[in-house]
Scaffold this active site. Structure first.
Site, PDB file in Angstrom:
ATOM      1  N   SER A  24       0.894  -1.306  -0.218  1.00 16.03           N
ATOM      2  CA  SER A  24       0.108   0.020  -0.127  1.00 16.03           C
ATOM      3  C   SER A  24       0.920   1.237   0.068  1.00 16.03           C
ATOM      4  CB  SER A  24      -1.005  -0.114   1.257  1.00 16.03           C
ATOM      5  OG  SER A  24      -0.037  -0.100   2.532  1.00 16.03           O
ATOM      6  N   ASN A 111      -2.207  -1.837  13.538  1.00 13.51           N
ATOM      7  CA  ASN A 111      -3.613  -1.879  13.678  1.00 13.51           C
ATOM      8  C   ASN A 111      -4.144  -0.472  14.101  1.00 13.51           C
ATOM      9  OD1 ASN A 111      -3.405  -4.181  12.463  1.00 13.51           O
ATOM     10  ND2 ASN A 111      -4.391  -5.439  13.985  1.00 13.51           N
ATOM     11  N   THR A 156     -39.729  25.633 -11.175  1.00 16.18           N
ATOM     12  CA  THR A 156     -40.077  24.303 -10.751  1.00 16.18           C
ATOM     13  C   THR A 156     -40.372  23.512 -11.734  1.00 16.18           C
ATOM     14  OG1 THR A 156     -42.568  24.565 -10.527  1.00 16.18           O
ATOM     15  CG2 THR A 156     -41.370  25.465  -8.467  1.00 16.18           C
ATOM     16  N   HIS A 157     -40.123  22.431 -11.656  1.00 12.43           N
ATOM     17  CA  HIS A 157     -40.047  21.468 -12.675  1.00 12.43           C
ATOM     18  C   HIS A 157     -39.369  22.043 -13.910  1.00 12.43           C
ATOM     19  CE1 HIS A 157     -43.318  19.387 -10.507  1.00 12.43           C
ATOM     20  NE2 HIS A 157     -43.913  20.755 -10.203  1.00 12.43           N
ATOM     21  N   LYS A 284     -18.105  26.848 -31.138  1.00 15.61           N
ATOM     22  CA  LYS A 284     -18.261  26.193 -29.812  1.00 15.61           C
ATOM     23  C   LYS A 284     -17.558  27.018 -28.680  1.00 15.61           C
ATOM     24  CE  LYS A 284     -20.059  22.409 -29.557  1.00 15.61           C
ATOM     25  NZ  LYS A 284     -21.464  22.166 -28.860  1.00 15.61           N
ATOM     26  N   ASN A 286     -17.569  25.439 -24.977  1.00 15.15           N
ATOM     27  CA  ASN A 286     -18.121  24.449 -24.049  1.00 15.15           C
ATOM     28  C   ASN A 286     -17.956  24.610 -22.762  1.00 15.15           C
ATOM     29  OD1 ASN A 286     -19.089  23.133 -26.519  1.00 15.15           O
ATOM     30  ND2 ASN A 286     -17.305  21.962 -26.660  1.00 15.15           N
ATOM     31  N   TYR A 318      -9.439  -5.956  13.366  1.00 14.19           N
ATOM     32  CA  TYR A 318      -8.846  -5.583  12.176  1.00 14.19           C
ATOM     33  C   TYR A 318      -9.012  -6.539  11.072  1.00 14.19           C
ATOM     34  CZ  TYR A 318      -5.538  -4.205   8.664  1.00 14.19           C
ATOM     35  OH  TYR A 318      -4.851  -3.864   7.412  1.00 14.19           O
ATOM     36  N   GLN A 323      -7.524  -2.182   4.556  1.00 14.90           N
ATOM     37  CA  GLN A 323      -6.562  -1.468   3.699  1.00 14.90           C
ATOM     38  C   GLN A 323      -7.246  -0.645   2.554  1.00 14.90           C
ATOM     39  OE1 GLN A 323      -2.359  -3.070   3.366  1.00 14.90           O
ATOM     40  NE2 GLN A 323      -2.812  -2.744   1.136  1.00 14.90           N
ATOM     41  N   LYS A 326      -8.234   3.489   2.146  1.00 16.70           N
ATOM     42  CA  LYS A 326      -7.571   4.761   2.004  1.00 16.70           C
ATOM     43  C   LYS A 326      -7.779   5.468   0.625  1.00 16.70           C
ATOM     44  CE  LYS A 326      -4.440   2.988   4.602  1.00 16.70           C
ATOM     45  NZ  LYS A 326      -5.186   2.192   5.232  1.00 16.70           N
TER      46      LYS A 326
HETATM   47  N1  ARG Z   1      -1.357  -1.253   5.330  1.00 19.86           N
HETATM   48  C1  ARG Z   1      -2.178  -1.800   6.427  1.00 19.86           C
HETATM   49  C2  ARG Z   1      -3.684  -1.049   6.372  1.00 19.86           C
HETATM   50  O1  ARG Z   1      -3.647  -0.087   5.594  1.00 19.86           O
HETATM   51  C3  ARG Z   1      -1.492  -1.307   7.672  1.00 19.86           C
HETATM   52  C4  ARG Z   1      -2.263  -2.408   9.053  1.00 19.86           C
HETATM   53  C5  ARG Z   1      -1.744  -3.612   8.876  1.00 19.86           C
HETATM   54  N2  ARG Z   1      -1.837  -4.630   9.639  1.00 19.86           N
HETATM   55  C6  ARG Z   1      -1.868  -5.921   9.642  1.00 19.86           C
HETATM   56  N3  ARG Z   1      -2.281  -6.529  10.683  1.00 19.86           N
HETATM   57  N4  ARG Z   1      -1.371  -6.708   8.328  1.00 19.86           N
HETATM   58  O2  ARG Z   1      -4.568  -1.380   6.699  1.00 19.86           O
END
Ligand code: ARG
Length: 460
Positions: A24, A111, A156-157, A284, A286, A318, A323, A326
Site C-alpha cells: 500500500s 492496527n 419548478t419542474h 463552440k 463548451n 482488524y 486497507q 484509503k
Molecule cells: N497497510 C495496512 C492497512 O492499511 C496497515 C495495517 C496492517 N496490519 C496488519 N495486521 N497487517 O490497513
C-alpha cells in the site's frame, strides 16, 4: 528465511505477485506526516510512562525528524517490499539511529497506528474542506450582492414559475454550502478520537497513556474500546458522506451553469479560463469545467459506496480488507478540494446577463400568481381567483402576449374586481419586492440573508 519485519515465523519470502498485490506504500505514503506525528507522540508518551528512557525517546524523535526531512526533500528510499508507509518509516528510522529504532513500536500495533494516521489525515482534509466551503460561500454572497436588482424566472419542474432575484438564487447555494461546512465540523468531533493504545485489538500490558497521545496530536480524547478502535471506519464513511453532499450541491449548480450557458437561455457567458472550444466546430464554447465537475460526482459517490461495501461483512476486529479504506478517501478528497477551488474561480468570473434574464421574465406568465393574489385581496375566494387567472392566461397565450399586456377591458371580462391598479401588481419587480417574509426573495429578506451569512463567514 523471510526478511520481513514480521518474518520471524516465515520460512520463505513473499512471492512477487503477492508483494505487488498487498503493498500500500504506493498510495499510503501520503500519510507520512501523520505517521511521523503519531510516532513522536507515542515515543514521548512511552518515556513519560517510563517504558522508554527520556533520552531514548528524544533520539527516536530526532531520528523521525531526519526521516521527515528525507521524505520532504525527495531522497527517502521508499521500498515496496516494506509494504506500507509505517514499515518504510520504521525501517529507515532504525537504519538512521540503530537498534533503538526497534523500540518505537513497543505497546503499539500497525492496527492502531494506521487508524491514527488515517484519522489525522481525514481530520486535516475536513478542515481544508470547511475552509474552501467558506471561501466558495463567500463568492456566492459577493456575486449575490451585485445582483439584488437582477430578476430572472424562478423555476419548478424546470418550468417558469415566479420571478426571483438572482441574489436569492445564488444565496440558496451559499446556504447549502454553509450546511456542508457545519456537517463537516460536526463529523470532525468523531474523527478526532485517538485509537492509539488499542494495540493489535485487545489493548496492551504496557502502562500506556492514550489520552496523552490524543492531546499531543490535537485530538479531543482517546478510544473507549480497543476492538472498536482498530476496526471501525465510520469516521471515514461519515466524511465521505459529507464529501458526497458537497459534490451533489456543486453538481446542481454546474447543471444550471450548463443550461444557462446554452444560447436558448443565454443567462451567463462563461469565462474563457473555464471553457473550451471544439476541434471541429469553430463557434463552440463548451462549459467543460462544469461538466467535469458534474461527472466527477460519480467518483465520490462511488468511494462512499465502495467503503460501505468493504465494511459490511467484516467480523471484529482488524481485517486486511480495511486497507481498502484509503484510496477511495484520497480520491474523494482530491476531487472535493479541486472542485471547490475550480467552482470558486469559475463563479467569481462568470458573467451574468441580466438583459437575457429580463427577456425571459416576459415568457411563461410568471406574474400569474400575482393576478390570483390580487383578486384574492379584493375578496375573491382564492380558488375562484385561480380559475379566473387561468382563463386570463389562456387568453393572453392565444394572443401571444403577456398578462400585463392585456388591456383593462380585456381583463375585466374575466372579473369586474380588476381595476387599473392591477398593472402595478403584475409588474415583476412588484412580485419580487412584496416577498419580504423570512427567507423570501424580497430585497429586505435578501439583505437579511446576506447579513446572516456574512456573520457566519466571519465567525472563526
Ligand atoms: N497497510 C495496512 C492497512 O492499511 C496497515 C495495517 C496492517 N496490519 C496488519 N495486521 N497487517 O490497513
Amino acid at each position: 528465511m523471510s526478511t520481513k519485519m514480521w518474518g520471524g515465523r516465515f520460512g520463505e519470502g513473499t512471492g512477487a505477485l503477492m508483494e505487488a498485490y498487498s503493498e500500500s506504500v504506493s498510495y499510503d505514503r501520503r500519510m507520512y506526516r501523520q505517521d511521523i506525528a503519531g510516532s513522536k507522540a507515542h515515543a514521548r508518551m512511552l518515556a513519560k510512562r517510563g517504558v522508554l528512557a527520556g533520552e531514548e525517546a528524544e533520539r527516536i524523535v530526532a531520528g523521525l525528524d531526519l526521516v521527515l526531512e528525507e521524505i520532504e526533500s525527495g531522497v527517502f528510499p521508499w521500498r515496496q517490499e516494506l509494504e506500507d508507509v509505517h514499515m518504510n518509516i520504521e525501517q529507515r528510522l532504525t537504519e538512521l539511529i540503530g537498534p533503538l529504532g526497534g523500540k518505537l513500536h513497543t505497546g503499539r500495533s500497525r492496527n492502531d497506528q494506521v487508524c491514527l494516521d488515517f484519522r489525522l489525515y481525514v481530520a486535516e482534509s475536513l478542515e481544508v474542506w470547511t475552509k474552501l466551503l467558506r471561501e466558495l460561500a463567500g463568492v456566492f454572497v459577493d456575486r449575490a450582492a451585485e445582483h439584488q436588482e437582477t430578476l430572472l424566472p424562478g423555476c419548478t419542474h424546470l418550468q417558469p414559475a415566479q420571478p426571483v432575484s438572482l441574489a436569492q438564487h445564488l444565496l440558496a447555494y451559499a446556504w447549502m454550502l454553509r450546511r456542508d461546512c457545519e456537517r463537516a465540523e460536526d463529523a470532525l468531533k468523531r474523527v478526532r478520537v485517538s485509537p492509539l493504545g488499542a494495540a493489535a485489538l485487545a489493548g496492551t500490558t504496557y502502562p500506556l497513556d492514550p489520552a496523552m497521545v490524543a492531546r499531543t496530536v490535537g485530538f479531543s480524547h482517546a478510544f473507549g474500546n480497543s476492538m472498536d478502535a482498530v476496526s471501525d471506519r465510520d469516521f471515514a464513511l461519515e466524511s465521505l458522506f459529507c464529501a458526497s453532499v458537497i459534490m451533489a450541491h456543486l453538481s446542481r449548480f454546474c447543471e444550471e451553469i450548463i443550461l444557462w450557458a446554452n444560447p436558448r437561455f443565454g443567462y451567463v457567458a462563461l469565462p474563457d479560463a473555464y471553457a473550451t472550444g471544439s476541434s471541429i466546430m469553430p463557434q463552440k464554447k463548451n462549459p467543460d469545467a462544469a461538466e467535469l465537475m458534474r461527472g466527477r460526482v460519480g467518483r465520490v459517490y462511488g468511494s462512499l459506496m465502495g467503503l460501505l461495501t468493504v465494511l459490511k461483512g467484516l467480523p471484529l476486529t482488524y481485517n486486511r480488507d480495511l486497507q481498502e479504506d484509503k484510496e477511495p478517501f484520497f480520491d474523494a478528497d482530491d476531487t472535493v478540494r479541486a472542485s471547490l477551488r475550480v467552482m470558486a474561480g469559475m463563479l467569481a468570473e462568470l458573467r451574468f446577463r441580466p438583459e437575457r434574464m429580463r427577456e425571459a421574465l416576459g415568457q411563461g406568465f410568471l406574474n400569474a400568481t400575482e393576478l390570483a393574489d390580487y383578486l384574492a385581496a379584493k375578496g375573491v375566494p382564492f380558488r375562484e381567483a385561480h380559475h379566473i387567472t387561468g382563463r386570463a392566461v389562456a387568453q393572453a397565450e392565444a394572443l401571444g402576449i403577456g398578462l400585463e399586456q392585456l388591456t383593462l377591458e380585456q381583463l375585466r371580462v374575466f372579473s369586474t374586481a380588476i381595476d387599473q391598479d392591477v398593472f402595478e401588481a403584475l409588474r415583476y419587480e412588484t412580485a419580487v419586492a412584496r416577498r419580504n417574509g423570512p427567507g423570501g426573495t424580497g430585497p429586505q429578506s435578501v439583505t437579511n440573508q446576506m447579513a446572516e451569512l456574512s456573520r457566519w463567514l466571519q465567525r472563526p
